[in-house]
Design a protein around this motif. Structure first.
Motif, short mmCIF file in Angstrom:
data_model
loop_
_atom_site.label_atom_id
_atom_site.label_comp_id
_atom_site.label_asym_id
_atom_site.label_seq_id
_atom_site.Cartn_x
_atom_site.Cartn_y
_atom_site.Cartn_z
N SER A 1 0.82 -1.22 0.00
CA SER A 1 0.00 0.00 0.00
C SER A 1 0.86 1.27 0.00
O SER A 1 0.31 2.38 0.00
N LEU A 2 2.18 1.10 -0.01
CA LEU A 2 3.10 2.24 -0.07
C LEU A 2 3.78 2.30 -1.43
O LEU A 2 3.84 1.30 -2.16
N SER A 3 4.34 3.46 -1.74
CA SER A 3 5.02 3.62 -3.01
C SER A 3 6.40 2.96 -2.99
O SER A 3 6.91 2.59 -1.93
N VAL A 4 6.97 2.85 -4.15
CA VAL A 4 8.34 2.34 -4.27
C VAL A 4 9.28 3.20 -3.43
O VAL A 4 10.12 2.70 -2.68
N ARG A 5 9.13 4.52 -3.55
CA ARG A 5 9.98 5.45 -2.81
C ARG A 5 9.86 5.22 -1.30
O ARG A 5 10.86 5.13 -0.59
N ASP A 6 8.61 5.09 -0.81
CA ASP A 6 8.39 4.94 0.63
C ASP A 6 8.93 3.61 1.14
O ASP A 6 9.43 3.52 2.27
N ASN A 7 8.80 2.56 0.33
CA ASN A 7 9.36 1.28 0.73
C ASN A 7 10.86 1.38 0.98
O ASN A 7 11.37 0.91 2.00
N LEU A 8 11.56 2.03 0.07
CA LEU A 8 13.01 2.16 0.22
C LEU A 8 13.36 3.12 1.36
O LEU A 8 14.35 2.92 2.07
N GLN A 9 12.56 4.16 1.52
CA GLN A 9 12.82 5.12 2.60
C GLN A 9 12.73 4.44 3.96
O GLN A 9 13.61 4.60 4.82
N ILE A 10 11.69 3.65 4.15
CA ILE A 10 11.50 2.96 5.43
C ILE A 10 12.64 1.97 5.66
O ILE A 10 13.21 1.89 6.75
N TRP A 11 12.99 1.23 4.63
CA TRP A 11 14.03 0.22 4.77
C TRP A 11 15.39 0.87 5.08
O TRP A 11 16.14 0.39 5.92
N GLY A 12 15.68 1.97 4.38
CA GLY A 12 16.94 2.67 4.63
C GLY A 12 17.04 3.20 6.05
O GLY A 12 18.08 3.12 6.70
N GLU A 13 15.93 3.72 6.56
CA GLU A 13 15.92 4.25 7.92
C GLU A 13 16.11 3.14 8.95
O GLU A 13 16.73 3.34 9.99
N LEU A 14 15.60 1.94 8.64
CA LEU A 14 15.80 0.80 9.54
C LEU A 14 17.28 0.46 9.67
O LEU A 14 17.71 -0.04 10.71
N TYR A 15 18.02 0.74 8.64
CA TYR A 15 19.46 0.50 8.66
C TYR A 15 20.25 1.72 9.12
O TYR A 15 21.47 1.74 9.05
N LYS B 1 5.17 -8.71 -11.21
CA LYS B 1 6.01 -9.60 -10.42
C LYS B 1 7.49 -9.30 -10.63
O LYS B 1 8.28 -9.27 -9.68
N GLY B 2 7.87 -9.07 -11.90
CA GLY B 2 9.27 -8.77 -12.19
C GLY B 2 9.73 -7.48 -11.53
O GLY B 2 10.85 -7.39 -11.03
N MET B 3 8.85 -6.45 -11.53
CA MET B 3 9.21 -5.19 -10.90
C MET B 3 9.35 -5.35 -9.39
O MET B 3 10.24 -4.77 -8.77
N ARG B 4 8.48 -6.14 -8.80
CA ARG B 4 8.59 -6.38 -7.35
C ARG B 4 9.89 -7.11 -7.03
O ARG B 4 10.52 -6.85 -6.00
N GLN B 5 10.25 -8.03 -7.91
CA GLN B 5 11.50 -8.75 -7.70
C GLN B 5 12.68 -7.78 -7.73
O GLN B 5 13.59 -7.85 -6.89
N LYS B 6 12.68 -6.87 -8.69
CA LYS B 6 13.74 -5.86 -8.76
C LYS B 6 13.77 -5.01 -7.49
O LYS B 6 14.84 -4.72 -6.95
N LEU B 7 12.59 -4.61 -7.03
CA LEU B 7 12.53 -3.76 -5.85
C LEU B 7 13.04 -4.49 -4.61
O LEU B 7 13.72 -3.89 -3.76
N SER B 8 12.74 -5.77 -4.50
CA SER B 8 13.22 -6.52 -3.34
C SER B 8 14.74 -6.63 -3.35
O SER B 8 15.39 -6.60 -2.30
N VAL B 9 15.32 -6.74 -4.54
CA VAL B 9 16.78 -6.73 -4.64
C VAL B 9 17.32 -5.34 -4.30
O VAL B 9 18.31 -5.20 -3.55
N GLY B 10 16.66 -4.30 -4.81
CA GLY B 10 17.09 -2.94 -4.50
C GLY B 10 17.04 -2.65 -3.02
O GLY B 10 17.94 -1.99 -2.47
N ARG B 11 16.04 -3.15 -2.34
CA ARG B 11 15.92 -2.98 -0.90
C ARG B 11 17.09 -3.65 -0.17
O ARG B 11 17.61 -3.12 0.81
N ALA B 12 17.52 -4.81 -0.67
CA ALA B 12 18.60 -5.56 -0.02
C ALA B 12 19.96 -4.89 -0.18
O ALA B 12 20.83 -5.06 0.67
N VAL B 13 20.15 -4.14 -1.28
CA VAL B 13 21.48 -3.55 -1.54
C VAL B 13 21.54 -2.07 -1.16
O VAL B 13 22.61 -1.45 -1.26
#
Length: 316
Positions: A94-108, A141-153
């Motif tokens: 329910s969040l944007s691509v940007r917000d997903n990465l923002q939250i994940w980055g802040e967790l780190y 599905k492919g875009m989500r897969q890319k985003l999950s990799v982006g979140r990890a790196v």
């Protein structure tokens, strides 16, 4: 014994679920700045292994050492701060691509400005820049897969675990991802553990590999060493004019009658004990009036090794 240059050491790693042993006595090490491919079919124990290596699942037996420190309850949080993990695509839909990465980055612990900068770089490489404001639930599905990799790196981890990272990606996107991972290894000295049964492109990425089947590590080692051990002779594919039987006879006259020469149409494949023998084969064909059209060296691949190993279960 753990080497100070090892980013990861697994020793006797075992996991049982009730009466079923999902992973049995896995032992391997990965030096810092190297890419290790943990390969195996679905259900072979790859994901269970990654969960133990990252402290998400407690092993029944054995130990994991990361960066020279044993992974246990006391050290897990600090060590996980140095790793990145992509084991599924569970994102905040329910969040944007940007917000997903923002939250994940802040967790780190990354500053918001750093997250914005790194997110922009990662999304550009992964081809998601134009979808930065899209809700994740709207992505393919492919875009989500890319985003999950982006979140990890995103936080530039010292040790990166990827589980089937190219699943759902088209060939071009897979190639771009592999190039990005190679650049991380080259510039950041990142250590990579990639678990997959999709083998295309691994030759250019993996320095070492292990093949797991039914929870057991069948072989492990440096890629080129494993290939040479399995296929010590040099193989060639040759096309020559003339009767195939005459071509076969000329080849076996040089390399020995017991040698295997596989003829398919006007092509034949065979192995020679040393490179110099191919020159003698060509000279013999020419002498017998059999014109040589092409001689192409055949190099075994990780895919060849994978299927050969699973088919016969050769020990390391």
């Amino acid at each position: 014994m753990t080497s100070p240059t090892d980013a990861l050491v697994a020793s006797g790693l075992t996991k049982r679920f009730a009466e079923r042993e999902a992973v049995s006595n896995l032992s391997f090490r990965v030096p810092t700045g190297r890419a290790f491919g943990l390969l195996g079919p679905n259900g072979s124990g790859k994901t269970t292994t990654v969960r133990m290596l990252t402290g998400l699942l407690r092993p029944t037996g054995g130990t994991v050492t990361l960066f020279g420190q044993r992974l246990d309850t006391a050290s897990a949080d600090a060590l996980r701060g140095r790793i990145g993990v992509q084991t599924d695509t569970n994102l905040y839909e329910s969040l944007s691509v940007r917000d997903n990465l923002q939250i994940w980055g802040e967790l780190y612990g990354l500053a918001p400005a750093v997250v914005r900068q790194k997110a922009g770089e990662v999304l550009e490489v992964l081809g998601l820049s134009e979808r930065v404001d899209s809700l994740v639930g709207q992505l393919s599905k492919g875009m989500r897969q890319k985003l999950s990799v982006g979140r990890a790196v995103l936080h530039e981890p010292d040790l990166l675990f990827l589980d089937e990272p190219t699943a759902g990606l088209d060939p071009e996107a897979s190639a771009d991802l592999i190039d990005y991972l190679k650049e991380m290894i080259r510039t950041l000295n990142t250590t990579l553990i990639i678990c997959t049964h999709q083998l295309h492109g691994l030759e250019s990425l993996c320095d070492e590999l292990g093949i797991i089947r039914q929870g057991r590590l069948v072989i492990t080692g440096e890629v080129q060493s494993l290939l040479r051990r399995r296929w010590p002779e040099k193989r060639y594919r040759l096309s020559a004019a003339g009767d195939p039987a005459a071509v076969r006879a000329a080849i076996t006259a040089v390399i020995g009658a017991e040698a295997e020469v596989v003829v398919t149409g006007d092509h034949c494949e065979f192995a020679v004990p040393e490179d110099e023998a191919i020159s003698r084969v060509i000279a013999r064909l020419v002498r017998d009036g059999l014109g040589v059209r092409a001689v192409v060296p055949q190099y075994p691949t990780i895919q060849d090794l994978y299927f050969a190993t699973l088919n016969d279960g050769s020990p390391s």
